[in-house]
Design an enzyme around this catalytic site. Sequence first.
Site: not given
Length: 339
Positions: A141, A186, A189, A209
């Site tokens: 992010a 992310g 991910e 994270e």
Amino acid sequence: MAAAAVAAPGALGTLQAGRARLVAACSARLGPGWRLPGSLMGSRVAPAIWARGWASAAGGSAPRRGYSSEVKTEDELRVRYLEEENRGIVVLGINRAYAKNSFSKNLIKMLSKAVDALKSDKKVRTIIVRSEVPGIFCAGADLKERVKMNPSEVGPFVSKIRAVINEIANLPVPTIAAIDGLALGGGLELALACDIRVAASSAKMGLVETKLAIIPGGGGTQRLPRAIGMSLAKELIFSARVLDGQEAKAVGLISHVLEQNQEGDAAYCKALDLAREFLPQGPVAMRVAKLAINQGMEVDLVTGLAIEEACYAQTIPTKDRLEGLLAFKEKRSPRYKGE
């Protein structure tokens, strides 16, 4: 028929009771105009509507590298339809060099729009997700953008990221993540949502994270354990550990690891080689094979076998299956049309 299914004993009853739901799910996931034939179908299932239009992207032009901090927002995601011997391969290239390819509101919007169009395009055979920025896949992010958000905005934005990653995971054709650089949070991910992951040995990847007192929110807590096992996934998430390509290959996080080349695109080159291997195969078979595997991995074996049966039935009435048999008989390469 429903009453008979409920009354059927044992494993057979389980199989029959779930058959209608499985057939409906398989048909819906395959997209418009695809349905199971004959007695397997039962009552007609209305397929999900997949096509929502297409916003023009980079098209089939030659690949361009853009590393300037002056990249326009419309160039942050480049969609290329490859041509000639690579026809059927689509490349999604992330190009936010100034922000390490991190997920901004604009990039998420562009990804969603691109994926929305690709999932209804039957000419697409394989999709490669890569970076067009040297040394970076995706840093997760955009924290500079996020720090400006109100707390009430964070949750909905993370939900949008999760939704887009889910859309990529649910694409009906094979997807390959080419990790030629940093893939954190992310970014990893996003790679986990792809069917196959390849990486350069110099790449770095991890779900980090917990260092920021949050947890993976784009599917990492679910997809990483499915990829490498629960215990090791917990260890990596709890420690926020970052792995290089060799370490990632050793734990099963990626399928192939390559020494990086001078161009910095070794993983992309390997992804392209894999995509070329997929191209000659029957398009319908590829779609239903992916569906059978994905759906079957989430259920018990008996239900999984029923899913496989329903998916296999999707291939029986196709022209491609007859073409495959004829090509075998005539000792030539088949010419599949996805019909």
